[in-house]
Design a protein around this motif. Structure first.
Motif, PDB file in Angstrom:
ATOM      1  N   GLU A  77       0.856  -1.190   0.000  1.00 36.05           N
ATOM      2  CA  GLU A  77       0.000   0.000   0.000  1.00 36.05           C
ATOM      3  C   GLU A  77       0.886   1.231   0.000  1.00 36.05           C
ATOM      4  O   GLU A  77       1.878   1.261   0.732  1.00 36.05           O
ATOM      5  CB  GLU A  77      -0.925   0.010   1.218  1.00 36.05           C
ATOM      6  CG  GLU A  77      -1.968  -1.081   1.213  1.00 36.05           C
ATOM      7  CD  GLU A  77      -2.998  -0.927   0.098  1.00 36.05           C
ATOM      8  OE1 GLU A  77      -3.171   0.221  -0.372  1.00 36.05           O
ATOM      9  OE2 GLU A  77      -3.608  -1.922  -0.277  1.00 36.05           O
ATOM     10  N   PRO A  78       0.602   2.218  -0.785  1.00 35.81           N
ATOM     11  CA  PRO A  78      -0.545   2.311  -1.681  1.00 35.81           C
ATOM     12  C   PRO A  78      -0.370   1.468  -2.935  1.00 35.81           C
ATOM     13  O   PRO A  78       0.757   1.196  -3.359  1.00 35.81           O
ATOM     14  CB  PRO A  78      -0.563   3.796  -2.043  1.00 35.81           C
ATOM     15  CG  PRO A  78       0.886   4.180  -2.015  1.00 35.81           C
ATOM     16  CD  PRO A  78       1.466   3.409  -0.882  1.00 35.81           C
ATOM     17  N   ARG A  79      -1.492   1.045  -3.510  1.00 38.80           N
ATOM     18  CA  ARG A  79      -1.417   0.294  -4.761  1.00 38.80           C
ATOM     19  C   ARG A  79      -0.962   1.185  -5.893  1.00 38.80           C
ATOM     20  O   ARG A  79      -1.282   2.366  -5.939  1.00 38.80           O
ATOM     21  CB  ARG A  79      -2.778  -0.320  -5.081  1.00 38.80           C
ATOM     22  CG  ARG A  79      -3.162  -1.465  -4.145  1.00 38.80           C
ATOM     23  CD  ARG A  79      -4.387  -2.183  -4.656  1.00 38.80           C
ATOM     24  NE  ARG A  79      -5.518  -1.285  -4.812  1.00 38.80           N
ATOM     25  CZ  ARG A  79      -6.538  -1.503  -5.622  1.00 38.80           C
ATOM     26  NH1 ARG A  79      -6.568  -2.590  -6.380  1.00 38.80           N
ATOM     27  NH2 ARG A  79      -7.539  -0.654  -5.692  1.00 38.80           N
ATOM     28  N   LEU A  80      -0.218   0.608  -6.795  1.00 39.74           N
ATOM     29  CA  LEU A  80       0.297   1.359  -7.928  1.00 39.74           C
ATOM     30  C   LEU A  80      -0.794   1.590  -8.964  1.00 39.74           C
ATOM     31  O   LEU A  80      -1.809   0.902  -9.000  1.00 39.74           O
ATOM     32  CB  LEU A  80       1.470   0.612  -8.558  1.00 39.74           C
ATOM     33  CG  LEU A  80       2.645   0.302  -7.637  1.00 39.74           C
ATOM     34  CD1 LEU A  80       3.741  -0.430  -8.400  1.00 39.74           C
ATOM     35  CD2 LEU A  80       3.191   1.568  -6.997  1.00 39.74           C
ATOM     36  N   LEU A  81      -0.544   2.550  -9.827  1.00 42.61           N
ATOM     37  CA  LEU A  81      -1.526   2.940 -10.833  1.00 42.61           C
ATOM     38  C   LEU A  81      -1.951   1.762 -11.695  1.00 42.61           C
ATOM     39  O   LEU A  81      -3.151   1.557 -11.955  1.00 42.61           O
ATOM     40  CB  LEU A  81      -0.924   4.051 -11.701  1.00 42.61           C
ATOM     41  CG  LEU A  81      -1.831   4.771 -12.687  1.00 42.61           C
ATOM     42  CD1 LEU A  81      -3.033   5.370 -11.990  1.00 42.61           C
ATOM     43  CD2 LEU A  81      -1.036   5.850 -13.423  1.00 42.61           C
ATOM     44  N   ALA A  82      -1.002   0.963 -12.145  1.00 41.09           N
ATOM     45  CA  ALA A  82      -1.337  -0.174 -13.009  1.00 41.09           C
ATOM     46  C   ALA A  82      -2.212  -1.191 -12.283  1.00 41.09           C
ATOM     47  O   ALA A  82      -3.095  -1.805 -12.896  1.00 41.09           O
ATOM     48  CB  ALA A  82      -0.062  -0.839 -13.510  1.00 41.09           C
ATOM     49  N   GLU A  83      -1.971  -1.384 -10.993  1.00 39.33           N
ATOM     50  CA  GLU A  83      -2.802  -2.324 -10.230  1.00 39.33           C
ATOM     51  C   GLU A  83      -4.250  -1.857 -10.179  1.00 39.33           C
ATOM     52  O   GLU A  83      -5.183  -2.654 -10.357  1.00 39.33           O
ATOM     53  CB  GLU A  83      -2.257  -2.450  -8.804  1.00 39.33           C
ATOM     54  CG  GLU A  83      -0.892  -3.113  -8.704  1.00 39.33           C
ATOM     55  CD  GLU A  83      -0.410  -3.184  -7.274  1.00 39.33           C
ATOM     56  OE1 GLU A  83      -0.443  -4.274  -6.693  1.00 39.33           O
ATOM     57  OE2 GLU A  83      -0.002  -2.143  -6.730  1.00 39.33           O
ATOM     58  N   ARG A  84      -4.438  -0.589  -9.947  1.00 46.12           N
ATOM     59  CA  ARG A  84      -5.795  -0.072  -9.839  1.00 46.12           C
ATOM     60  C   ARG A  84      -6.518  -0.119 -11.183  1.00 46.12           C
ATOM     61  O   ARG A  84      -7.713  -0.437 -11.247  1.00 46.12           O
ATOM     62  CB  ARG A  84      -5.756   1.343  -9.277  1.00 46.12           C
ATOM     63  CG  ARG A  84      -5.109   1.412  -7.886  1.00 46.12           C
ATOM     64  CD  ARG A  84      -5.183   2.781  -7.274  1.00 46.12           C
ATOM     65  NE  ARG A  84      -6.561   3.149  -6.963  1.00 46.12           N
ATOM     66  CZ  ARG A  84      -6.911   4.257  -6.320  1.00 46.12           C
ATOM     67  NH1 ARG A  84      -5.975   5.104  -5.930  1.00 46.12           N
ATOM     68  NH2 ARG A  84      -8.173   4.533  -6.076  1.00 46.12           N
ATOM     69  N   LEU A  85      -5.802   0.165 -12.250  1.00 53.38           N
ATOM     70  CA  LEU A  85      -6.428   0.113 -13.572  1.00 53.38           C
ATOM     71  C   LEU A  85      -6.719  -1.317 -14.002  1.00 53.38           C
ATOM     72  O   LEU A  85      -7.774  -1.608 -14.579  1.00 53.38           O
ATOM     73  CB  LEU A  85      -5.532   0.815 -14.587  1.00 53.38           C
ATOM     74  CG  LEU A  85      -5.405   2.330 -14.418  1.00 53.38           C
ATOM     75  CD1 LEU A  85      -4.359   2.892 -15.369  1.00 53.38           C
ATOM     76  CD2 LEU A  85      -6.744   3.033 -14.628  1.00 53.38           C
ATOM     77  N   ARG A  86      -5.814  -2.219 -13.715  1.00 51.09           N
ATOM     78  CA  ARG A  86      -6.057  -3.631 -14.057  1.00 51.09           C
ATOM     79  C   ARG A  86      -7.305  -4.139 -13.343  1.00 51.09           C
ATOM     80  O   ARG A  86      -8.158  -4.808 -13.946  1.00 51.09           O
ATOM     81  CB  ARG A  86      -4.849  -4.472 -13.659  1.00 51.09           C
ATOM     82  CG  ARG A  86      -5.001  -5.969 -13.917  1.00 51.09           C
ATOM     83  CD  ARG A  86      -4.073  -6.776 -13.024  1.00 51.09           C
ATOM     84  NE  ARG A  86      -4.326  -6.501 -11.612  1.00 51.09           N
ATOM     85  CZ  ARG A  86      -3.469  -6.770 -10.639  1.00 51.09           C
ATOM     86  NH1 ARG A  86      -2.296  -7.317 -10.908  1.00 51.09           N
ATOM     87  NH2 ARG A  86      -3.773  -6.505  -9.370  1.00 51.09           N
ATOM     88  N   ASP A  87      -7.425  -3.823 -12.053  1.00 48.07           N
ATOM     89  CA  ASP A  87      -8.584  -4.277 -11.287  1.00 48.07           C
ATOM     90  C   ASP A  87      -9.877  -3.644 -11.781  1.00 48.07           C
ATOM     91  O   ASP A  87     -10.969  -4.176 -11.537  1.00 48.07           O
ATOM     92  CB  ASP A  87      -8.388  -3.960  -9.804  1.00 48.07           C
ATOM     93  CG  ASP A  87      -7.256  -4.768  -9.187  1.00 48.07           C
ATOM     94  OD1 ASP A  87      -6.773  -5.726  -9.839  1.00 48.07           O
ATOM     95  OD2 ASP A  87      -6.829  -4.428  -8.064  1.00 48.07           O
ATOM     96  N   ALA A  88      -9.751  -2.501 -12.482  1.00 50.20           N
ATOM     97  CA  ALA A  88     -10.935  -1.833 -13.031  1.00 50.20           C
ATOM     98  C   ALA A  88     -11.268  -2.312 -14.435  1.00 50.20           C
ATOM     99  O   ALA A  88     -12.173  -1.772 -15.073  1.00 50.20           O
ATOM    100  CB  ALA A  88     -10.719  -0.326 -13.035  1.00 50.20           C
TER     101      ALA A  88
END
Length: 477
Positions: A77-88
């Protein structure tokens, strides 16, 4: 909406032609800027790749995310940008020519496709004679490192070897762009939005651009002299590699040629991206060429390192020139907002925002790597033993130093920061010192875990192939 983040390593704003530079170094970026949005004042939160890219991927300052020289593990934490976009639901791909933004340091998290291109050292080659030589190099260099690094004769010989390798096949950028363009074509057929991250190294040392780009700025005799200039930055700062004005001018010519080559490759990548894509082109930091006694990009937070370009293409951001100061720390909240994701709690502010509530923009240099001077036994690096933080507010920049050697500049009248106003503007100095205190207090209130994370990190053992590539880029001693 698709998203593309393109980072040109070590590109300072004042050597980009659409930022007023007298030479035409960046025709492709200029054309892109003329049709889209260019930000005149862009501040990087860090002055070297690791903390700067961590800030770009998290929307947090180095003092918040805690990722620095002493802590090279990306926390969960915090999650990286790519992680958040992949999960979306985004397809995600990263293409990096900088070893610091790679699997070794877990920056690949969130990327379904992640490819690394280390063209400087060629360490990945395991075939035939090249493979044998690389294996011998990896075994031998750690055993003779101190002797080699102290000798400027041997250092120059090593630089010539690296230069020839770079001239032969660049720093991995051509292959990187080929792979990125191919992936974009595939991603477009998938029906999902995509996130592309591409990081090229052409403006980063060792400087060795193709001759056709050097000829744009130099004649043949000058090119020959430039290729013999000793680019050993640590030796320059330790006084073991004095460079006269002509040598520094030749390095700047090499830098401009390197930027020109990177811009050529950038043009190919921009051509592959359509109007349905949020495109952000920026840099992780700038580069010094003798300013304030610095060569390369450490031990300073002056404008040569902190000021970078940023050009953005997005239908929700009006085209033109934006005077409002922004930072590369604003990349993450902008991308998250475009993707319809929450960006609350980040230090960055979306580029789509009409106003900026921040009182200043900050650049940090923390935990100076003094061990890089160890090979110079008679040099005392006490002058470099300090943390630095630069606060830009309006036309003025205050530089806090942990050893008390604070600085104050009017960057509009004095963009090269040559006249320190500490003694002549005591009222302004006191005001900006208070601003720094309040900024830091607010940051610490939201970042209590960062110091604990850093303290618990311990020593980080770098795999030898990654270390070898970083040494080729001038990082490891």
């Amino acid at each position: 909406m698709n998203v593309a983040l393109i980072v040109v390593d070590a590109l300072r704003a004042d050597h980009v032609s659409c930022y007023g530079y007298s030479r035409l170094t960046t025709p492709n970026l200029d054309a892109f800027a003329s049709a889209n949005t260019r930000y005149t004042t862009v501040v990087s939160p860090g002055v070297w790749t690791f903390p700067s890219m961590a800030s770009m991927f998290t929307g947090m300052y180095p003092s918040q995310h805690g990722m620095n020289r002493a802590n090279r593990t990306v926390p969960r934490e915090p999650r990286l940008l790519a992680e958040r976009l992949r999960d979306a639901g985004y397809r995600t791909a990263g293409f990096s020519a900088n070893p610091y933004v790679g699997r070794m340091y877990e920056f690949n998290r969130g990327f379904e496709v992640f490819q690394e291109f280390w063209g400087v050292s060629g360490i990945g080659d395991r075939s035939g004679v090249s493979g044998a030589l690389n294996g011998a190099y990896q075994w031998l260099f750690p055993r003779v490192r101190s002797t080699v690094k102290r000798s400027q004769t041997l250092t120059r010989a090593y630089q010539r070897y690296l230069r020839r390798r770079v001239e032969a096949r660049d720093k991995g950028a051509a292959a990187l762009v080929d792979a990125a363009v191919e992936w974009v074509g595939q991603a477009r057929r998938g029906g999902q939005p995509f996130f592309l991250y591409a990081h090229v190294m052409e403006a980063h040392g060792p400087l060795a651009p193709p001759s056709r780009h050097l000829r744009r700025f130099m004649d043949e005799p000058s090119i020959a002299r430039a290729r013999e200039v000793n680019q050993d930055a640590m030796a320059y700062m330790a006084g073991a590699n004095p460079l006269d004005d002509q040598s520094m001018r030749l390095l700047l010519d090499m830098y401009d040629g390197s930027i020109s080559y990177g811009d050529e490759l950038l043009g190919r990548l921009l051509d592959a991206l359509g109007d349905d894509t949020l495109v952000i082109v920026t840099a992780d930091h700038g580069n010094c060429f003798g300013e304030h006694g610095i060569l390369d990009h450490f031990f300073s937070v002056h404008q040569a390192l902190a000021s970078v370009p940023m050009v953005v293409s997005h239908p929700g951001i009006p085209a033109g020139v934006v005077e409002r100061p922004v930072g590369t720390i604003d990349v993450a909240p902008t991308v998250l907002e475009v993707a319809g994701l929450d960006s609350a709690g980040l230090a960055g502010v979306s580029l789509r925002a009409g106003a900026d509530p921040r009182s200043c923009l900050v650049t940090e240099f923390l935990d100076p790597p003094l061990e890089r001077f160890n090979r110079f036994h008679r040099f005392d690096p006490v002058a470099f033993r300090r943390d630095l933080r630069g606060l830009l507010r309006g036309d003025h920049k205050y530089i806090w130093s942990s050893d008390g050697r604070d600085e104050l500049y009017d960057v509009r009248k004095d963009p090269r920061e040559t006249v320190n106003l500490v003694d002549t503007e005591p009222g302004l100095l006191a005001e900006l010192r208070k601003l720094h205190e309040s900024w830091l207090l607010g940051l610490l209130e939201t970042s209590a875990g960062a110091a604990a994370t850093q303290a618990a990190s311990g020593d980080f053992e770098v795999e030898e192939d990654v270390a070898a590539s970083l040494r080729a880029l001038g990082y490891f001693e």
